[in-house]
Each structure stands twice: as C-alpha cells, then as structure tokens.
Design an enzyme around this catalytic site. Structure first.
Site, short mmCIF file in Angstrom:
data_model
loop_
_atom_site.label_atom_id
_atom_site.label_comp_id
_atom_site.label_asym_id
_atom_site.label_seq_id
_atom_site.Cartn_x
_atom_site.Cartn_y
_atom_site.Cartn_z
N HIS A 87 1.07 -6.97 -7.80
CA HIS A 87 0.34 -8.16 -8.25
C HIS A 87 0.54 -8.40 -9.74
O HIS A 87 0.36 -7.48 -10.56
CB HIS A 87 -1.16 -7.99 -7.98
N GLU A 90 -6.36 -3.36 5.11
CA GLU A 90 -6.78 -2.66 3.90
C GLU A 90 -8.30 -2.51 3.90
O GLU A 90 -8.83 -1.40 4.03
CB GLU A 90 -6.31 -3.40 2.65
N ASP A 111 0.80 -1.84 -5.85
CA ASP A 111 -0.31 -2.79 -5.72
C ASP A 111 -0.68 -3.36 -7.09
O ASP A 111 -0.34 -4.49 -7.40
CB ASP A 111 -1.51 -2.15 -5.04
#
Length: 371
Positions: free
Chosen positions: A27, A216, A313
């Site tokens: 991200h 998740e 992530d």
C-alpha cells in the site's frame, strides 16, 4: 513488534536483499518514510505524534501491533493527511519506488485509494497523474542507480463507501497510463464484495484485472464473495482460506487435510494468495492458529500446493521490507533458496502483466537466484 526494515541476511551464501523479487501487495499510504511524513506535515501545519523520524517509526509499529484490523487502519489517518497535494503524492510515490528497488524488487504493484486524497481540492484524475509522475521519477532514479524496476498502479476503492463504480471507471480510464488493476480495501467484515457488484460487472466487461482484499478480517464467506461477485484473479491476503481445511490426521511431519470446496477451487486454479506475514500477525488475521510467526498457516498452504506469495502490506506500519519478510519465514519454517524462488515465481505468474512480460520476470528471477 519492531523489525529491522532492511532485514538482510545470507541464505546459502546469497544476500536476500540482492535476490530479484516481485511485490504484489504493497500500500502506498502504508509505505511512507517517517522522515518524509515529518517534513510534509510541517509544510501543511499538521501535528504529528513524534517529530523525530526514528521515534515516529516506532510509534507506527507500536500502534499497529493491536491485533485488530480496525485499530491498525487508524494509523493511516496520519499518512493520508500528508498525501493531499500533487507534490506530496508525487514525492511519496517516487520514494516508494526507490525503496522497492533498494529492497531488490524488480516488479511491483502499488495499491492506493484516490478517493482518500481529495481533501485539498485535487480531482481523482489529478491524484492518479501525480502518483504516476512519482512512479516514473522513481523508476528513472533506480535505473540511474543500476537497478531496473517497473511499478504498476492498482487503483483501489474503499469497501465501506459508495464510489466503487466511479473508481472502477477511473482505473479503466488509466489503463495503459499506469493502472494495471483494481482492488477494494478497508474494513472487510460487514462489507462484502457483493456490495460492489456494479463495479465488478463493469470491470469484467472491460476485461480489467481485479484483486480483492478478502480472508483477512473476515473468513471463507468473504473469500467466496471476492471470487464470485468480484471475479478476483488474486486474493488480497486470503490467509483465512485455511479455515476451509480440516486436519484429518497428523503423524510426525506428515499431515492429512480434508479440503473444502472453496479451498480446493483456490488451490487447483492456482489463484495467488497475497500473504503478508507480519501484517497478518499485527491485525489478528491468523489468531485462530496462534500469535507467533511459526503459527502462520503460510507453510501449511505452501506445502498443500497453494500459490502463496510473500508481501509487506504496509512497510511503515509493520516496520518491514520484502527482504525482512522472507528472512522471518526462513527463521520460522527453515526455507531454502528453492522455496524463496518458488514464492517469486508464484508472484510473477500472478502479476497483472501480459504473459510475455510475466515470462520475462520468471527468467530474471531464475537468473538472479542462479547467479
């Protein structure tokens, strides 16, 4: 949790950092350098919890280690606040690419949500253009430093808002101008992919590739919706697909597992799982299996033949790098270079690129691991 962001080590005599890697789940608003946050915040008069970059980095790691995705996501209020101008977006994107190149990444996909960067008057199109400018500047800088890297944008919609169709159209508009795919992110539980069926229908009609955050903060039903309603070609995290596996028998190192229909579908069709080991610990995504890296079902999924990939992530929140994540997996599961190479092959095969370019990535990876 505090992890050395470089995380480099030698495995079978080779530096993990120098090995060619592919990053699929990273991200932009989770990958800011703490020093950059401090400087950009000062420019816009924004208060930050810590003005010392090292202390701010520790603050992110501490705040993110909550065991809750909802709490974890609150740290993004600060990073997105300094990404509301063209200059801020371009700088963050440029540094993002430079940091990937330093991490040994040869191809990366950066996901971010344009709708979260409009507070200071930018249009959706202007935000994408600013990020693309930064990506290209970063690629050029890496090239001058002797590192070849390519980065594509995953234009992301927020699953708890109602702009997904608009964002899907934005993504398609930028096909060939930096956008390589679409994603939905944000709070997962209570916001299934089916809520955004119109956007996914549009993307399917336009033959535009999709990855969906699923498995998740929610379980098997969320993954099913991502595949059926979202037509996802990859699963963002997807770690809770392990809930559709039933342990039948264990004898020493031998494990017998009964597959559920969904798990078998994901495994047999080689749908890539964008696993993020450190993040999965921080957000409680693997709470059903334990609280340590060795408890992560990563190895179970790998041994059962799932298409597992390794990702960061959010580099800032997890104080990590792709090199560091691989190092943690080596410590937890004793992987060797062949295993680490397999993870990169999986990621290359799952990249949102034409097949010829994916094959080229595979060749680069093979050469790098054999060198």
């Amino acid at each position: 949790m505090s992890i050395d962001p470089t995380g480099d080590r030698a495995v079978q005599g080779k530096s993990l950092r120098d090995l060619p890697k592919v990053s699929l789940h990273d991200h932009l608003d989770g990958a800011l350098r703490p020093a950059t946050i401090v400087e950009l915040a000062d420019e816009i008069g924004l208060d930050v919890p810590e003005t010392n970059p090292a202390a701010l980095g520790e603050w992110f790691a501490t705040q993110s280690n909550s065991g809750s995705l909802v709490e974890y996501l609150k740290t993004f209020d600060l990073t997105t606040a300094v990404m509301q101008t063209k200059e801020g977006l371009t700088r963050v994107a440029r540094e993002f690419v430079e940091d990937l190149a330093d991490d040994g990444v040869i191809y990366g996909e950066v996901r971010w949500a344009p709708e979260q960067h409009l507070a200071r008057g930018l249009t959706l199109e202007e935000t994408v253009e600013a990020v693309q400018r930064g990506i290209e500047e970063g690629e050029d800088a890496a090239d001058r430093a002797g590192r070849s890297i390519r980065v594509g944008q995953l234009i992301t919609a927020m699953r708890h808002t109602d702009r997904s169709l608009e964002i899907a159209k934005l993504a398609v508009d930028f096909r060939g101008r930096g956008a390589v795919g679409f994603d939905i992110a944000g709070p997962e539980a209570g916001f299934p992919a089916s809520n955004h069926r119109a956007a996914f229908d549009f993307l399917a009609e336009k033959m535009f590739p999709v990855t969906v955050h699923a498995g998740e903060a929610d379980g098997v039903a969320s993954i099913r919706s991502a595949l059926i309603d979202g037509r996802a070609l990859r699963l963002g995290h997807g770690v809770r697909i392990a809930e559709d596996l039933e342990l039948v028998n264990r004898e020493g190192d031998e494990v017998q597992v009964q597959f559920g229909d969904l798990a078998r579908w994901v495994r047999d069709r080689e749908i890539p799982l964008e696993l993020s080991p450190s993040s999965n610990l921080q957000t409680g995504a693997i709470a059903a299996w334990g609280t340590e890296m060795v408890d992560h079902p990563f190895d179970l999924l790998y041994q059962l033949g799932f298409s597992v990939t390794v990702n960061v992530d959010n580099r800032t929140m997890s104080a990590t790098s792709l090199t560091s994540e691989l190092s943690l997996l080596v410590d937890a599961f004793g992987y060797d270079l062949d295993d680490l190479e397999a993870f990169q092959f999986n990621a290359a095969a799952g990249a949102f690129l034409p097949v010829e370019e994916r094959e080229e990535l595979v060749e680069i990876i093979a050469e790098g691991f054999d060198a």
